[in-house]
Structure formats: C-alpha cells, structure tokens
Design a protein around this motif. Structure first.
Motif, PDB file in Angstrom:
ATOM      1  N   LEU A 250       3.926  -8.853   0.363  1.00  0.00           N
ATOM      2  CA  LEU A 250       3.181  -9.076  -0.873  1.00  0.00           C
ATOM      3  C   LEU A 250       1.842  -8.334  -0.850  1.00  0.00           C
ATOM      4  CD1 LEU A 250       3.037 -10.473  -3.601  1.00  0.00           C
ATOM      5  CD2 LEU A 250       2.098 -12.491  -2.468  1.00  0.00           C
ATOM      6  N   TYR A 251       1.214  -8.261   0.309  1.00  0.00           N
ATOM      7  CA  TYR A 251      -0.054  -7.546   0.420  1.00  0.00           C
ATOM      8  C   TYR A 251       0.124  -6.066   0.075  1.00  0.00           C
ATOM      9  CZ  TYR A 251      -4.226  -5.487   2.526  1.00  0.00           C
ATOM     10  OH  TYR A 251      -5.370  -4.771   2.733  1.00  0.00           O
ATOM     11  N   GLU A 252       1.178  -5.459   0.601  1.00  0.00           N
ATOM     12  CA  GLU A 252       1.433  -4.054   0.286  1.00  0.00           C
ATOM     13  C   GLU A 252       1.771  -3.871  -1.189  1.00  0.00           C
ATOM     14  OE1 GLU A 252       0.937  -1.514   2.228  1.00  0.00           O
ATOM     15  OE2 GLU A 252       0.328  -2.807   3.903  1.00  0.00           O
ATOM     16  N   ALA A 253       2.499  -4.815  -1.766  1.00  0.00           N
ATOM     17  CA  ALA A 253       2.833  -4.726  -3.190  1.00  0.00           C
ATOM     18  C   ALA A 253       1.596  -4.861  -4.064  1.00  0.00           C
ATOM     19  CB  ALA A 253       3.855  -5.804  -3.552  1.00  0.00           C
ATOM     20  N   VAL A 254       0.674  -5.722  -3.659  1.00  0.00           N
ATOM     21  CA  VAL A 254      -0.563  -5.907  -4.415  1.00  0.00           C
ATOM     22  C   VAL A 254      -1.378  -4.616  -4.415  1.00  0.00           C
ATOM     23  CG1 VAL A 254      -2.818  -7.030  -4.276  1.00  0.00           C
ATOM     24  CG2 VAL A 254      -0.747  -8.408  -4.214  1.00  0.00           C
ATOM     25  N   LYS A 255      -1.478  -3.962  -3.269  1.00  0.00           N
ATOM     26  CA  LYS A 255      -2.208  -2.696  -3.208  1.00  0.00           C
ATOM     27  C   LYS A 255      -1.534  -1.630  -4.072  1.00  0.00           C
ATOM     28  CE  LYS A 255      -2.294  -1.975   1.229  1.00  0.00           C
ATOM     29  NZ  LYS A 255      -2.638  -1.306   2.509  1.00  0.00           N
ATOM     30  N   LEU A 256      -0.218  -1.629  -4.053  1.00  0.00           N
ATOM     31  CA  LEU A 256       0.519  -0.653  -4.857  1.00  0.00           C
ATOM     32  C   LEU A 256       0.326  -0.910  -6.345  1.00  0.00           C
ATOM     33  CD1 LEU A 256       2.466   1.743  -4.649  1.00  0.00           C
ATOM     34  CD2 LEU A 256       4.362   0.101  -4.639  1.00  0.00           C
ATOM     35  N   LEU A 257       0.362  -2.175  -6.751  1.00  0.00           N
ATOM     36  CA  LEU A 257       0.179  -2.511  -8.161  1.00  0.00           C
ATOM     37  C   LEU A 257      -1.237  -2.206  -8.625  1.00  0.00           C
ATOM     38  CD1 LEU A 257       1.372  -3.764 -10.732  1.00  0.00           C
ATOM     39  CD2 LEU A 257       0.606  -5.997  -9.896  1.00  0.00           C
ATOM     40  N   GLY A 258      -2.227  -2.447  -7.772  1.00  0.00           N
ATOM     41  CA  GLY A 258      -3.605  -2.148  -8.143  1.00  0.00           C
ATOM     42  C   GLY A 258      -3.838  -0.688  -8.452  1.00  0.00           C
ATOM     43  N   ALA A 259      -3.054   0.185  -7.831  1.00  0.00           N
ATOM     44  CA  ALA A 259      -3.180   1.620  -8.107  1.00  0.00           C
ATOM     45  C   ALA A 259      -2.409   2.037  -9.345  1.00  0.00           C
ATOM     46  CB  ALA A 259      -2.684   2.420  -6.901  1.00  0.00           C
ATOM     47  N   ILE A 260      -1.500   1.183  -9.832  1.00  0.00           N
ATOM     48  CA  ILE A 260      -0.697   1.501 -11.017  1.00  0.00           C
ATOM     49  C   ILE A 260      -1.356   0.996 -12.290  1.00  0.00           C
ATOM     50  CG2 ILE A 260       1.509   1.079 -12.158  1.00  0.00           C
ATOM     51  CD1 ILE A 260       2.799   0.958  -9.398  1.00  0.00           C
ATOM     52  N   VAL A 261      -1.783  -0.262 -12.284  1.00  0.00           N
ATOM     53  CA  VAL A 261      -2.393  -0.872 -13.473  1.00  0.00           C
ATOM     54  C   VAL A 261      -3.862  -0.466 -13.510  1.00  0.00           C
ATOM     55  CG1 VAL A 261      -2.865  -3.013 -14.708  1.00  0.00           C
ATOM     56  CG2 VAL A 261      -0.766  -2.776 -13.371  1.00  0.00           C
ATOM     57  N   VAL A 262      -4.123   0.689 -14.081  1.00  0.00           N
ATOM     58  CA  VAL A 262      -5.484   1.230 -14.184  1.00  0.00           C
ATOM     59  C   VAL A 262      -5.761   1.529 -15.654  1.00  0.00           C
ATOM     60  CG1 VAL A 262      -7.046   3.066 -13.500  1.00  0.00           C
ATOM     61  CG2 VAL A 262      -5.318   2.240 -11.881  1.00  0.00           C
TER      62      VAL A 262
END
Length: 392
Positions: A250-262
C-alpha cells in the motif's frame, strides 16, 4: 449548431446556463425531452441503458430499482452506492431539471468537474453517439478523451454494464467485491463542487498459501481535482493486481498515486486535492490489514487489526483506523488560584447579546434593552488598549 441563418442550441433542462454563461445568442432551442427515444430506460442481463434526456433524479430512481432487483449481494451494493453518490450531486431542483446527458456533455466539452462522469468511468459505462446516420458505441474513457461533440453529433444513451460481465466473474467464483465512492467538497451535500471525487473498486480473495488477501480486477477513478477530465489510475491498478495486500504494498501504491493525481497549474489547493486521493485509497484498503505483531487484546499500536474474514470483506460501513485514549493530568495547587479557569464576567453578555428587562410595576408593560444600548453612567472612565511601534 447552424441551420441556414438560424443559430440553434440543443437542450434538455439547460441548467448549465447557471454555471456557464452564454456568450453567443441563439435563435432557436431544440428541447430533447420531446423525443421519446431519448427518454427511455431499458434493463436487460447486460445492464441498464438510460437515455440522455432522462433527468438526474429519474436516473437515480432507475439505479435504485436495479439495486432492488439484483441477484447478487455485490451487484446490489454497487447500484446502491452509485445511487447514493448521485444523490449528493447538486440540489433537488437541479436534479429534477438537469439531464444525465447534459452533465456528461459539459464534462466532455467544458471540462465540468462532474461526479457522475467519474462514477460512470469507474464502472465501465458505455455511451452511444449518433454522427449523421450512423451510431457508435464508445467507452466512457474514449468519450471523455475524444474531441468535443460538433453540430453533427449527438449523445443518445448511457449504459451501465452488469458488473459480473464487466469484471469477468462467474457465479461460482469465490471472490468478494469492494466498492466505494468518495467526494470531498466545502459542503458534503448540495450544489458545492467537489475538490476531488473518487470511485474505488477491487476484487479480493483469501490467499491459499498465506493468511493474506489477494487483490485483482482493480478499478480506480479520480476526477474534479483540476484536470480536464476524470481519469483512471491504471498504473496503480496494474501494480495491485495479483499482489497480497500489505503495508509495504500500500505504501508503494500511495507513492505511485501521488505522482498520478496532480492538478493542473493554476488549480486552487493542489496539495490538498492530491492528498485527498491518497487518503481515499488508504481508507479503502485500511480495514483489510493484518497486524504483523499482535499485542494483548488483539491490538497493534492502538489499532484493531480486524482479522475476522467476515469483517474484512463486509460490504457495510468500513471502520476507520481511529483509536480512543485517555490522559490523566495531576493539578499542582502550589500557585493556586493561578492557572484555574475563570470565566469573564461580561463574556456571556457580549457573546449571547443578552437583554436586560426593565419592568414598570405601575403599568402592565415591559421594555427590552440591549446591553450596548444602556447609556454610560456620568463621569464613567473608559479604557482603550492599543499598540505602537517602538522608535529606534
């Protein structure tokens, strides 16, 4: 739309006029409500087909009826949450006037921050467009990304597909569906536009080799956060697929999502909007975590691990990771009464605008006088506090 010398506009409720002011004048308006084919609702095994002239309120009723006639618990849950989210869109007056198709056209043409477009995108809805004499079926994602509809094209219907066919699940498959819709707005209900809306869907099953949960068929859609159209976080979906849920995943997914939803440049509160997407994703999966180190009474760092499979895959209200605590403070009376809370004598009067009531006993009359209206006594001393900058 130009027809000869006349300028024509196609409308249903024309409620978009309250949000987007008309900068051009039109000679004629074509009301699509009087075309029966555009005001029909059809249901079959493949899903529900809603005409574009159907009002949002009637579309909500149609989705609710699908919830009542569904054959699977998960299917009923999806339809119910879709209807619940659509009820949070705009006021009742707008819902009774605005059309489903008009909302989608504004989202596609004017980049309107639509909740409905995000929900329909996540559940794999299809749209039917007529161009000239030919009709064409597109996915919601294709519809939103294509060039805006011109005068020769018109949106006909929207189809919400049956989720079993969409996800490729047979009746004997031992999987559970998690589905949640979210929106954050200045007001949770009413006509306040959202800072961000999100629809999260995933299939979960218990791992046969470990005591974990495997994720598959994830669909995450986010919208209204400062981009032209809502989008699906496909990279996050692919990252989760086939993995056993854990804190690290989940931590890796959160970092990935933070870079997408900009949000795009110039969007208000960009950091807040991005953090909302991350928070919604974390909340969606948080109740499925299994504690690695158990403390007495089954708690880890004050959080309940919720190890029961029945609770993990419950479609009801998802519990939050909030813990209660109590702190005892010993009062030191060495400097009493310094430190004791003391109420200001005039605070109650000033805050509540209380009234003094003056009674006249010789007549049956009473007079209410505001405190601030009472004249100051003779030779009354007033105090005025102010500050000045000290000279260098």
């Amino acid at each position: 739309m130009e027809m000869g010398v006349d300028r024509v506009k196609v409308v249903v409720g024309n409620t978009g006029l309250g949000y987007y002011k008309e900068v051009e004048s039109y000679d004629k308006y074509i009301d699509l409500r009087y075309i029966p084919e555009l005001s029909m609702i059809r249901r079959d095994d493949s899903g529900i087909n809603i005409g574009v002239a159907i009002t949002i309120s009637k579309a909500i009723e149609a989705v609710k009826e699908c919830n009542q006639h569904g054959f699977h618990i998960e299917e009923n849950m999806v339809y119910k949450k879709i209807a619940d989210h659509m009820e949070k869109v705009a006021s009742g007056f707008i819902q009774n006037s605005a059309s489903l198709g008009g909302n989608l056209v504004m989202a596609q043409r004017n980049h309107f921050p639509s909740d409905i477009a995000t929900v329909l995108l996540a559940v794999g809805s299809l749209v039917n467009i007529m161009n000239g004499l030919r009709s064409k079926e597109l996915t919601m994602e294709e519809f939103l990304r294509r060039p805006e509809l011109d005068s020769k094209s018109i949106l006909l219907s929207v189809k919400i597909q049956d989720w079993n066919r969409l996800m490729g699940i047979s009746s004997g498959t031992r999987m559970n569906l998690l589905f949640e819709t979210n929106r954050a707005a200045p007001q949770p209900l009413g006509n306040a536009l959202p800072y961000l809306n999100a629809v999260l869907m995933a299939e979960v099953s218990h791992c046969t080799t470990s005591n974990g949960i495997i994720l598959s068929n994830c669909r995450f859609a986010f919208g209204a956060y400062g981009t032209k159209h809502p989008l699906r976080a496909t990279k996050v979906e692919e990252f989760f697929t086939g993995k056993v849920l854990s804190v690290g995943v989940l931590y890796e997914a959160v970092k990935l999502l933070g870079a997408i939803v900009v949000p795009d440049d110039g969007t208000s509160n960009p950091a807040y909007r991005s953090s909302l997407a991350v928070g919604f994703l974390f909340e969606f999966f948080s109740h499925l975590f299994e504690a690695n180190v158990e403390l007495p009474d089954g708690y880890m760092n004050g959080y309940s691990p919720l190890l029961s499979p029945a609770k993990q895959l419950d479609h009801g209200k998802i519990p939050t990771l909030l813990s209660s605590s109590m702190q005892e403070v010993e009062l030191n009376r060495q400097y009493h009464p310094v430190g004791d809370p003391i109420a200001k004598s005039r605070a109650t009067i000033q805050a509540s605008c209380s009234l003094y009531v003056i009674s006249y006993y010789d007549v049956d009359e009473r007079e209410a006088v505001y405190v601030d209206d009472i004249p100051s006594p003779t030779n009354c001393l007033h105090e005025a506090s102010f500050t000045v900058h000290a000279s260098q």
